[in-house]
Design a protein around this motif. Structure first.
Motif, short mmCIF file in Angstrom:
data_model
loop_
_atom_site.label_atom_id
_atom_site.label_comp_id
_atom_site.label_asym_id
_atom_site.label_seq_id
_atom_site.Cartn_x
_atom_site.Cartn_y
_atom_site.Cartn_z
N ARG A 105 4.99 -6.67 9.61
CA ARG A 105 6.13 -7.43 9.08
C ARG A 105 6.34 -7.04 7.63
O ARG A 105 5.40 -7.08 6.85
N GLY A 106 7.59 -6.67 7.30
CA GLY A 106 7.89 -6.34 5.91
C GLY A 106 8.70 -5.07 5.80
O GLY A 106 9.49 -4.75 6.68
N ALA A 107 8.49 -4.33 4.73
CA ALA A 107 9.20 -3.09 4.47
C ALA A 107 8.26 -1.92 4.75
O ALA A 107 7.17 -1.85 4.18
N VAL A 108 8.69 -1.02 5.64
CA VAL A 108 7.85 0.09 6.07
C VAL A 108 8.62 1.39 5.88
O VAL A 108 9.79 1.49 6.25
N ILE A 167 0.83 -1.19 0.00
CA ILE A 167 0.00 0.00 0.00
C ILE A 167 0.87 1.25 0.00
O ILE A 167 1.98 1.26 0.52
N VAL A 168 0.34 2.29 -0.61
CA VAL A 168 0.86 3.64 -0.50
C VAL A 168 -0.34 4.45 -0.04
O VAL A 168 -1.37 4.49 -0.71
N ILE A 169 -0.20 5.09 1.10
CA ILE A 169 -1.34 5.71 1.77
C ILE A 169 -0.87 6.93 2.54
O ILE A 169 0.31 7.07 2.81
N ASP A 170 -1.80 7.79 2.94
CA ASP A 170 -1.42 8.94 3.77
C ASP A 170 -1.16 8.51 5.20
O ASP A 170 -0.15 8.86 5.78
N GLU A 171 -2.09 7.73 5.77
CA GLU A 171 -1.98 7.34 7.18
C GLU A 171 -2.43 5.90 7.36
O GLU A 171 -3.41 5.47 6.76
N ALA A 172 -1.72 5.16 8.22
CA ALA A 172 -2.09 3.78 8.54
C ALA A 172 -2.09 3.60 10.06
O ALA A 172 -1.18 4.08 10.74
N VAL A 173 -3.13 2.93 10.55
CA VAL A 173 -3.24 2.60 11.97
C VAL A 173 -3.41 1.08 12.04
O VAL A 173 -4.39 0.54 11.56
N ILE A 174 -2.44 0.41 12.65
CA ILE A 174 -2.42 -1.05 12.66
C ILE A 174 -2.62 -1.54 14.10
O ILE A 174 -1.77 -1.34 14.96
N VAL A 198 -2.76 -7.33 12.15
CA VAL A 198 -1.54 -7.81 11.48
C VAL A 198 -1.44 -7.18 10.09
O VAL A 198 -2.41 -7.17 9.34
N PHE A 199 -0.26 -6.67 9.77
CA PHE A 199 0.05 -6.19 8.42
C PHE A 199 1.31 -6.91 7.96
O PHE A 199 2.31 -6.92 8.68
N GLU A 200 1.26 -7.48 6.74
CA GLU A 200 2.44 -8.12 6.15
C GLU A 200 2.61 -7.61 4.73
O GLU A 200 1.66 -7.63 3.95
N GLY A 201 3.81 -7.12 4.42
CA GLY A 201 4.06 -6.66 3.07
C GLY A 201 4.84 -5.37 3.04
O GLY A 201 5.69 -5.12 3.89
N GLU A 202 4.52 -4.53 2.04
CA GLU A 202 5.19 -3.25 1.87
C GLU A 202 4.21 -2.13 2.15
O GLU A 202 3.14 -2.07 1.57
N LEU A 203 4.59 -1.24 3.07
CA LEU A 203 3.71 -0.16 3.50
C LEU A 203 4.46 1.16 3.40
O LEU A 203 5.52 1.31 4.00
#
Length: 162
Positions: free
Chosen positions: A127-130, A97-104, A107-112
């Motif tokens: 987990r992943g690239a942030v 994802i490419v986003i303005d704001e993320a609230v986790i 679980v998030f896995e991947g590229e953020l």
């Protein structure tokens, strides 16, 4: 007393029978286009571009033009042209994802990539690239993988020299 008269004094118009709802598969691409058009038009509903994926729902694919995505179930997707991602405690998002704001909080896995802010709640696992301009990890929250800070000038902060 009788029924109130509408402005102008005449009888209230009969709206007629309720329209029949269409049956069959939902055109998600068309719905996304209509939502984007509504967002651009005057007086657009603030919730028109909000998608909630409930606890017992799994969604797989690409999501675009969704201002707010709330994940309570399972999503495996790419997310583009969006403003806010919220992953609830019961939720899991896998993808990029490419986003303005993320609230986790789940679980998030991947590229953020959070252009403005990433918040990892105490129950959140990333987990992943942030990469983000600001990262806030509350006590108990976890980030595992690559972490970078977005800068106004040249992108992520370079690694410090040993």
């Amino acid at each position: 007393m009788g029924d109130p008269l509408p402005p102008g004094g005449g009888p209230a118009p009969n709206p007629g029978p309720a329209p029949e709802l269409p049956r069959g598969p939902i055109d998600m691409a068309g719905a996304a286009r209509r939502a984007a058009a509504a967002r651009r038009g005057p007086g657009a509903d603030a919730n028109a571009n909000k998608l909630v994926v409930g606890r017992d729902i799994s969604l797989n694919g690409g999501i675009a033009h969704c201002d707010t995505l709330i994940v309570e179930g399972r999503v495996e997707a790419t997310l583009e042209d969006s403003r806010l991602l919220e992953v609830a405690e019961s939720g899991a998002f896998r993808g990029s994802i490419v986003i303005d704001e993320a609230v986790i909080a789940g679980v998030f896995e991947g590229e953020l990539v959070a252009r403005e802010k990433l918040v990892v709640r105490p129950t959140g696992r990333v987990r992943g690239a942030v990469r983000s301009r600001r990262i806030e990890v509350e006590l108990g929250g976890e980030i595992e993988g690559q972490v970078g800070i977005l800068r106004d000038d040249a992108g992520p902060e370079p690694d410090a020299a040993p």
